[in-house]
Structure formats: C-alpha cells, structure tokens
Write a protein that holds these residues in place. Structure first.
Motif, PDB file in Angstrom:
ATOM      1  N   PRO A  18     -43.625 118.528  65.236  1.00 28.61           N
ATOM      2  CA  PRO A  18     -43.747 117.138  64.778  1.00 28.61           C
ATOM      3  C   PRO A  18     -43.587 116.995  63.264  1.00 28.61           C
ATOM      4  O   PRO A  18     -43.028 116.002  62.788  1.00 28.61           O
ATOM      5  CB  PRO A  18     -45.165 116.739  65.215  1.00 28.61           C
ATOM      6  CG  PRO A  18     -45.501 117.676  66.326  1.00 28.61           C
ATOM      7  CD  PRO A  18     -44.828 118.963  65.965  1.00 28.61           C
ATOM      8  N   ALA A  19     -44.069 117.981  62.531  1.00 26.43           N
ATOM      9  CA  ALA A  19     -43.961 117.922  61.066  1.00 26.43           C
ATOM     10  C   ALA A  19     -42.509 118.060  60.616  1.00 26.43           C
ATOM     11  O   ALA A  19     -42.096 117.467  59.611  1.00 26.43           O
ATOM     12  CB  ALA A  19     -44.809 119.018  60.431  1.00 26.43           C
ATOM     13  N   ALA A  20     -41.732 118.839  61.358  1.00 27.90           N
ATOM     14  CA  ALA A  20     -40.318 119.035  61.002  1.00 27.90           C
ATOM     15  C   ALA A  20     -39.496 117.798  61.309  1.00 27.90           C
ATOM     16  O   ALA A  20     -38.568 117.446  60.567  1.00 27.90           O
ATOM     17  CB  ALA A  20     -39.761 120.244  61.754  1.00 27.90           C
ATOM     18  N   GLY A  21     -39.831 117.107  62.408  1.00 33.86           N
ATOM     19  CA  GLY A  21     -39.069 115.924  62.795  1.00 33.86           C
ATOM     20  C   GLY A  21     -37.595 116.247  62.957  1.00 33.86           C
ATOM     21  O   GLY A  21     -37.223 117.262  63.557  1.00 33.86           O
ATOM     22  N   ALA A 302     -56.659 121.582  59.604  1.00 35.77           N
ATOM     23  CA  ALA A 302     -56.010 122.599  58.777  1.00 35.77           C
ATOM     24  C   ALA A 302     -54.582 122.857  59.243  1.00 35.77           C
ATOM     25  O   ALA A 302     -53.650 122.937  58.426  1.00 35.77           O
ATOM     26  CB  ALA A 302     -56.820 123.894  58.816  1.00 35.77           C
ATOM     27  N   LEU A 303     -54.373 122.988  60.550  1.00 35.74           N
ATOM     28  CA  LEU A 303     -53.028 123.265  61.063  1.00 35.74           C
ATOM     29  C   LEU A 303     -52.080 122.101  60.800  1.00 35.74           C
ATOM     30  O   LEU A 303     -50.895 122.304  60.517  1.00 35.74           O
ATOM     31  CB  LEU A 303     -53.087 123.587  62.551  1.00 35.74           C
ATOM     32  CG  LEU A 303     -53.682 124.954  62.901  1.00 35.74           C
ATOM     33  CD1 LEU A 303     -53.796 125.130  64.404  1.00 35.74           C
ATOM     34  CD2 LEU A 303     -52.837 126.084  62.319  1.00 35.74           C
ATOM     35  N   SER A 304     -52.600 120.887  60.866  1.00 37.36           N
ATOM     36  CA  SER A 304     -51.771 119.718  60.551  1.00 37.36           C
ATOM     37  C   SER A 304     -51.346 119.740  59.085  1.00 37.36           C
ATOM     38  O   SER A 304     -50.178 119.478  58.757  1.00 37.36           O
ATOM     39  CB  SER A 304     -52.539 118.429  60.841  1.00 37.36           C
ATOM     40  OG  SER A 304     -52.798 118.295  62.219  1.00 37.36           O
ATOM     41  N   ILE A 306     -51.226 122.404  57.077  1.00 38.33           N
ATOM     42  CA  ILE A 306     -50.337 123.545  56.849  1.00 38.33           C
ATOM     43  C   ILE A 306     -48.911 123.188  57.255  1.00 38.33           C
ATOM     44  O   ILE A 306     -47.947 123.451  56.515  1.00 38.33           O
ATOM     45  CB  ILE A 306     -50.824 124.781  57.640  1.00 38.33           C
ATOM     46  CG1 ILE A 306     -52.100 125.336  57.012  1.00 38.33           C
ATOM     47  CG2 ILE A 306     -49.742 125.862  57.691  1.00 38.33           C
ATOM     48  CD1 ILE A 306     -52.800 126.385  57.858  1.00 38.33           C
ATOM     49  N   ALA A 307     -48.753 122.588  58.431  1.00 32.62           N
ATOM     50  CA  ALA A 307     -47.421 122.228  58.915  1.00 32.62           C
ATOM     51  C   ALA A 307     -46.762 121.210  57.994  1.00 32.62           C
ATOM     52  O   ALA A 307     -45.579 121.335  57.646  1.00 32.62           O
ATOM     53  CB  ALA A 307     -47.524 121.674  60.333  1.00 32.62           C
ATOM     54  N   ALA A 308     -47.515 120.200  57.574  1.00 33.97           N
ATOM     55  CA  ALA A 308     -46.959 119.151  56.719  1.00 33.97           C
ATOM     56  C   ALA A 308     -46.497 119.717  55.378  1.00 33.97           C
ATOM     57  O   ALA A 308     -45.397 119.402  54.900  1.00 33.97           O
ATOM     58  CB  ALA A 308     -47.991 118.051  56.504  1.00 33.97           C
ATOM     59  N   THR A 309     -47.329 120.560  54.760  1.00 30.69           N
ATOM     60  CA  THR A 309     -46.966 121.122  53.451  1.00 30.69           C
ATOM     61  C   THR A 309     -45.798 122.089  53.571  1.00 30.69           C
ATOM     62  O   THR A 309     -44.907 122.113  52.710  1.00 30.69           O
ATOM     63  CB  THR A 309     -48.178 121.833  52.814  1.00 30.69           C
ATOM     64  OG1 THR A 309     -49.244 120.905  52.677  1.00 30.69           O
ATOM     65  CG2 THR A 309     -47.825 122.398  51.445  1.00 30.69           C
ATOM     66  N   THR A 310     -45.785 122.888  54.628  1.00 32.08           N
ATOM     67  CA  THR A 310     -44.689 123.841  54.834  1.00 32.08           C
ATOM     68  C   THR A 310     -43.358 123.106  54.964  1.00 32.08           C
ATOM     69  O   THR A 310     -42.361 123.486  54.335  1.00 32.08           O
ATOM     70  CB  THR A 310     -44.944 124.693  56.088  1.00 32.08           C
ATOM     71  OG1 THR A 310     -46.164 125.414  55.929  1.00 32.08           O
ATOM     72  CG2 THR A 310     -43.806 125.686  56.305  1.00 32.08           C
ATOM     73  N   MET A 311     -43.333 122.057  55.766  1.00 31.51           N
ATOM     74  CA  MET A 311     -42.087 121.307  55.944  1.00 31.51           C
ATOM     75  C   MET A 311     -41.708 120.557  54.663  1.00 31.51           C
ATOM     76  O   MET A 311     -40.523 120.435  54.335  1.00 31.51           O
ATOM     77  CB  MET A 311     -42.231 120.333  57.116  1.00 31.51           C
ATOM     78  CG  MET A 311     -42.342 121.017  58.470  1.00 31.51           C
ATOM     79  SD  MET A 311     -40.942 122.123  58.841  1.00 31.51           S
ATOM     80  CE  MET A 311     -41.770 123.698  58.970  1.00 31.51           C
ATOM     81  N   ALA A 312     -42.720 120.078  53.932  1.00 29.23           N
ATOM     82  CA  ALA A 312     -42.436 119.405  52.658  1.00 29.23           C
ATOM     83  C   ALA A 312     -41.831 120.376  51.659  1.00 29.23           C
ATOM     84  O   ALA A 312     -40.923 120.018  50.896  1.00 29.23           O
ATOM     85  CB  ALA A 312     -43.715 118.786  52.095  1.00 29.23           C
ATOM     86  N   ASN A 313     -42.334 121.616  51.644  1.00 26.60           N
ATOM     87  CA  ASN A 313     -41.757 122.638  50.770  1.00 26.60           C
ATOM     88  C   ASN A 313     -40.278 122.841  51.073  1.00 26.60           C
ATOM     89  O   ASN A 313     -39.443 122.944  50.170  1.00 26.60           O
ATOM     90  CB  ASN A 313     -42.510 123.965  50.939  1.00 26.60           C
ATOM     91  CG  ASN A 313     -43.750 124.059  50.074  1.00 26.60           C
ATOM     92  OD1 ASN A 313     -43.818 123.473  49.004  1.00 26.60           O
ATOM     93  ND2 ASN A 313     -44.730 124.821  50.530  1.00 26.60           N
TER      94      ASN A 313
END
Length: 329
Positions: A18-21, A302-304, A306-313
C-alpha cells in the motif's frame, strides 16, 4: 522504480505494497540477502533490505554490476552495510531513522515487567495447574533506579515511561539530550550508571565503539543482581561474559530482543529444527532470562511508518538522486 525486497515476510507485503502504490513495482524475495542471493535483484534499480541482510563490499559489487542505484533499509540501524564500499561504488544508502520509538521502548518495558514479576514463569506454571507463588517474588519498580544507555528517540521514550512509574532515571550518552534532562533525567558517566542502576537498558546504535559495550569489565562494575535489557543491537553485549554474569549472580535478570548471532535464528520458524547455537541454547536454560525474537519494532504503527518512509526515500531518490534519509560514509 522496480525494487527487489529481500527477507520478505507476509507482513512486509501487507505494509509495503500500500505504501508503494503505483509509484514503485515491488519484487518480493523471501531469501536473506547474501553474496549468493544478490543476483536475484537483476532487473531492479533499487533493493530494500532488513536488519540481518548482508550488505557488504562483495554484495555491493554485485549490485553495481546489476545497475542497482540505491539500497533502502527498512530499519534504523545500518551496521550491516559497508558504507565506505557503497560510496566508492556510487550506490546510495537510505534508512528509516525514526519510525515509532514508542514501539521499542514499550517492548523494553514489557521485558522489564515480565522479568520483575516472573510473568513468563507464572504463565507456564498456571497452564500446568501449579498456582504456588514460591520463586515468583518480584520487586516494586517505584523508587528503583533505571539507567538508560543512549538517549535518542527510543531512550527518551523509555525515560518518560519509567519516570511515570516513579523510578529515578539516570542516563549516559556521548551527547546529553536536553529534553531528557528537562524531564528529570540525570546524566552521568557509564561507570557511575552501571554502579547505581537497578535496571540497565541499552538503546545505542552498534558501532565499533559500542560493540561489546557490556563485557566482563562492565558487568563487574554493575550493581550486583541488576537487570540488563537490550532492545538495540545484539553486538552491544558480549554474550559469553553475560552468561558468566548470570551464573555468578552479578546479573539478576536478562531481557533480550536482540542477539549478536541472531542472523541464522531470528525471523524464522525453527520449531522443528535442532538449534545449533550452543551459546544461545545456554542462555535459554536460565529461568531469569527472557528472549524475544527481535520484535520490538513489530507494531502496526511502526510497520506503517517504516513502509511509508522507505517508499518516500525511494521516491525522493528517483526524483532528485538523493533520498530524504540518505546515509553517507
């Protein structure tokens, strides 16, 4: 951007997709990243790795040959990455510096409470119909001295919780945190902290300076019978020295969410296998030891994050060539 995600578990898919979209195409690989499995990233521009993935010079060389431009860590720690080699090869490295400090600090408190009141032992007893209280005597946290080694976001969060319990909180860090001091935390030397604290909790990154910070000498300076908690990185503790401390009674309780040789153990179901790590097995024989499998980060929040920041990076890197939380050697 096509991204190969190593060390994939079901929960990684649940939060990363979902974070990657539509911004990134994720290729999930269950294998842990090693020199042998690095080739699985072929066709990708980026890789996403976790705490026990091996991102050394040999792996990075393979990535360079495959055209990998960025390694995105879905963790705060980066001791498993050779930053010097990455810089030399021109491969960016990004991490998640802060996702949910409360997740880790609350897990540290869970270990403290379970060990103090022997919850793990009581649970096993009651299931067998044993309701005797002998051997389960604990102590009040109120009025105890808690020593926090490392007062970044997680250490600060733990300090706030322990102050709420009515504990005296002392801390050691190479740089004092003004926010902690304002809450009533007293900074001192590591030697003084070890000698005064009833509970010592570690919250430092693993570096050459902090590796085996708790060794035989440090244990010798600790208050006899103190509780030791580690939710940071396993290499902070010299396990052999800690075992000797447990045998002598120098360490009264030990709570671990990390282990220095966890690479071949944690995050896998080994319930049907014979564990070959004799040192780890020795740890589990102590009734005053509680080990969890690196789950301090394992909350929905935390997992939400982590996923959001990773994809933003990854998105920021794709747009500008430099991630928001990019590491430099």
């Amino acid at each position: 951007m096509i991204v190969t995600v190593f060390s994939t578990k079901s929960y990684d898919r649940t939060f990363l997709e979902p974070a990657a979209g539509t911004a990134h195409s994720l290729k999930f690989v269950e294998s842990r990243l090693t020199q042998e499995t690095a080739i699985l990233a072929r066709g990708s521009k980026a890789v996403c790795v976790f705490v026990n993935d091996q991102v050394d010079a040999a792996v990075l060389k393979v990535f360079k040959e495959l055209g990998i431009e960025i390694v995105a860590l879905r963790s705060a720690g980066f001791n498993n990455v050779d930053l010097v080699a990455a810089k030399k090869l021109g491969i960016a490295v990004a991490r998640v510096p802060a996702y949910s400090p409360e997740a880790v600090s609350e897990h540290a408190v869970a270990l403290i409470m379970a060990l103090d009141r022997n919850i793990h032992r009581a649970y096993a007893r009651v299931r067998e119909g044993n309701f005797a209280l002998e051997g389960l005597l604990g102590f009040n946290l109120h009025g105890r001295t808690v020593g926090i080694v490392g007062t970044g976001r997680v250490g600060t969060s733990l300090a706030k919780i322990m102050l709420g319990f009515g504990c005296k909180v002392i801390a050691y860090d190479v740089m004092a945190n003004e926010g902690c001091a304002a809450m009533g935390v007293t900074y001192t030397t590591l030697e003084n902290l070890l000698g005064q604290a009833d509970i010592v909790s570690l919250h430092c990154p693993l570096t050459d300076e902090t590796r085996h910070l708790i060794d035989a000498a440090a244990i010798g300076r600790m208050k006899h019978g103190a509780m030791l908690i580690n939710t940071s990185r396993g290499g902070m503790i010299d396990t052999a020295a800690v075992i000797q401390g447990l045998k002598s009674g120098a360490i009264g309780h030990l709570g671990l969410d990390v282990y220095e040789e966890e690479d071949d153990l944690f995050f896998e179901d080994l319930s049907s296998a014979v564990i070959q790590d004799d040192v780890f097995e020795r740890l589990l024989m102590f009734s005053n030891v509680l080990v969890t499998g690196h789950q301090g980060f394992f909350t929905k929040e935390a997992l939400s994050a982590i996923a959001a920041t990773t994809m933003a990076n990854l998105s920021t890197f794709e747009a500008s060539g430099q991630a928001t939380y990019q590491l430099a050697a």
